[in-house]
Scaffold this motif. Sequence first.
Motif, PDB file in Angstrom:
ATOM      1  N   ILE A 175       0.832  -1.203   0.000  1.00  0.00           N
ATOM      2  CA  ILE A 175       0.000   0.000   0.000  1.00  0.00           C
ATOM      3  C   ILE A 175       0.864   1.250   0.000  1.00  0.00           C
ATOM      4  CG2 ILE A 175      -1.601   1.352   1.424  1.00  0.00           C
ATOM      5  CD1 ILE A 175      -2.861  -1.335   2.253  1.00  0.00           C
ATOM      6  N   TYR A 176       1.936   1.241   0.787  1.00  0.00           N
ATOM      7  CA  TYR A 176       2.822   2.406   0.851  1.00  0.00           C
ATOM      8  C   TYR A 176       3.396   2.720  -0.524  1.00  0.00           C
ATOM      9  CZ  TYR A 176       6.902   5.270   1.941  1.00  0.00           C
ATOM     10  OH  TYR A 176       7.836   6.267   1.955  1.00  0.00           O
ATOM     11  N   VAL A 199       2.667   6.070  -3.030  1.00  0.00           N
ATOM     12  CA  VAL A 199       3.738   6.949  -3.512  1.00  0.00           C
ATOM     13  C   VAL A 199       3.850   6.922  -5.034  1.00  0.00           C
ATOM     14  CG1 VAL A 199       6.222   7.392  -3.446  1.00  0.00           C
ATOM     15  CG2 VAL A 199       5.017   6.747  -1.341  1.00  0.00           C
ATOM     16  N   LYS A 200       3.852   5.718  -5.616  1.00  0.00           N
ATOM     17  CA  LYS A 200       4.109   5.594  -7.056  1.00  0.00           C
ATOM     18  C   LYS A 200       2.857   5.800  -7.903  1.00  0.00           C
ATOM     19  CE  LYS A 200       8.060   2.464  -6.507  1.00  0.00           C
ATOM     20  NZ  LYS A 200       8.606   1.114  -6.811  1.00  0.00           N
ATOM     21  N   PRO A 203       5.300  11.031   0.717  1.00  0.00           N
ATOM     22  CA  PRO A 203       5.392  10.362   2.028  1.00  0.00           C
ATOM     23  C   PRO A 203       5.751  11.344   3.141  1.00  0.00           C
ATOM     24  CG  PRO A 203       7.309   9.849   0.665  1.00  0.00           C
ATOM     25  CD  PRO A 203       6.357  10.587  -0.211  1.00  0.00           C
ATOM     26  N   THR A 204       4.913  11.405   4.146  1.00  0.00           N
ATOM     27  CA  THR A 204       5.162  12.275   5.289  1.00  0.00           C
ATOM     28  C   THR A 204       5.974  11.533   6.338  1.00  0.00           C
ATOM     29  OG1 THR A 204       3.132  11.559   6.407  1.00  0.00           O
ATOM     30  CG2 THR A 204       2.960  13.448   4.888  1.00  0.00           C
TER      31      THR A 204
END
Length: 321
Positions: free
Chosen positions: A198-199, A203-204, A210-211
């Motif tokens: 998921i991360y 992002v992509k 991303p914080t």
Amino acid sequence: MCGVGDFHVGSGLVSMYFRVGLPWLARRVFDGMDYRNVVSWTAMVGGYTESGMFEDAVDVFRAMWVIGGVLPNRIALISVLPAIEFLANLPAGKQVHCFAVRMELSGEVSLNNALVDMYGKCGALWYARRIFNDGNWCKDVISWCSMIQGYGLHGDGEEAVALFDQMRTSGVMPDSMIGLGVLSACSRAGLVFKGLEIYHSLVKDCGVHPTEEMSACIVDLLGRSGLIKHALVFIKSMTVEPGPSVWGALLDASVIHNNKEVQDLACRYLLRLEEGNPSNLVSVSNLHAFEGSWNIVEEVRAKIKQEALKKTPGFSWISPT
């Protein structure tokens, strides 16, 4: 004292006194008003909520219709919900929901969002989901975020992920807040690979920047699963500067898995980043005292004494689990 025709002035004074941090004067003006309408009562409810006087906010909300005989409007309902949420007062939350239905406000987006958030924070996810699934209102990003965070808060990572997918199918693009809610849910549920997937998708594919908070969730996700080295690799690859929440998450993980080397590394960075924060110094001191590293304890305590710092009560980077 305010006369019968001065309720607008009185309501303005109530709001003003709350804004300048004088709730007792706000209450004095309110009690002195000869006539109070929904605006006056709502000013008191909202003022108490914003001042952190949550029990008073709920009490005044009840008094509005029980004693004052005034039905709350949409703003009053929205104003009291954060207080109910903080107190986890589910019966009061259900009363607000009943008012919303009675006043035919069940399709109002901001009120529904507040209800979903309240039910989610109180752990009544079935009620939250029932409002969320109602097709008579148009959900926005805040709606999805509130529902996802509710699942995340109570460790239902799989449902949060199934919902991060329905949202994308519906055409709503996730932002950093929604990403944080889903990643937090994955961390609580131990869904390592799904969380990483998921991360990277956020992002992509979604263009989410991303914080530090999102990054801290990944460090926590990897670290709590015992993948300490992977957490360190991730920190080195971060596009934002690792802050206190990142190193705090790594410190928690290193304590859980008894990794002394990484624990010392996280301590050094944490103290360097927030050197003037007494809570961090005391936490590190207590941690090394527990392990018998008295040379480090003396060094940290000398620093505390030298800078004449006082510990902030009730805060620590070290989690109990």
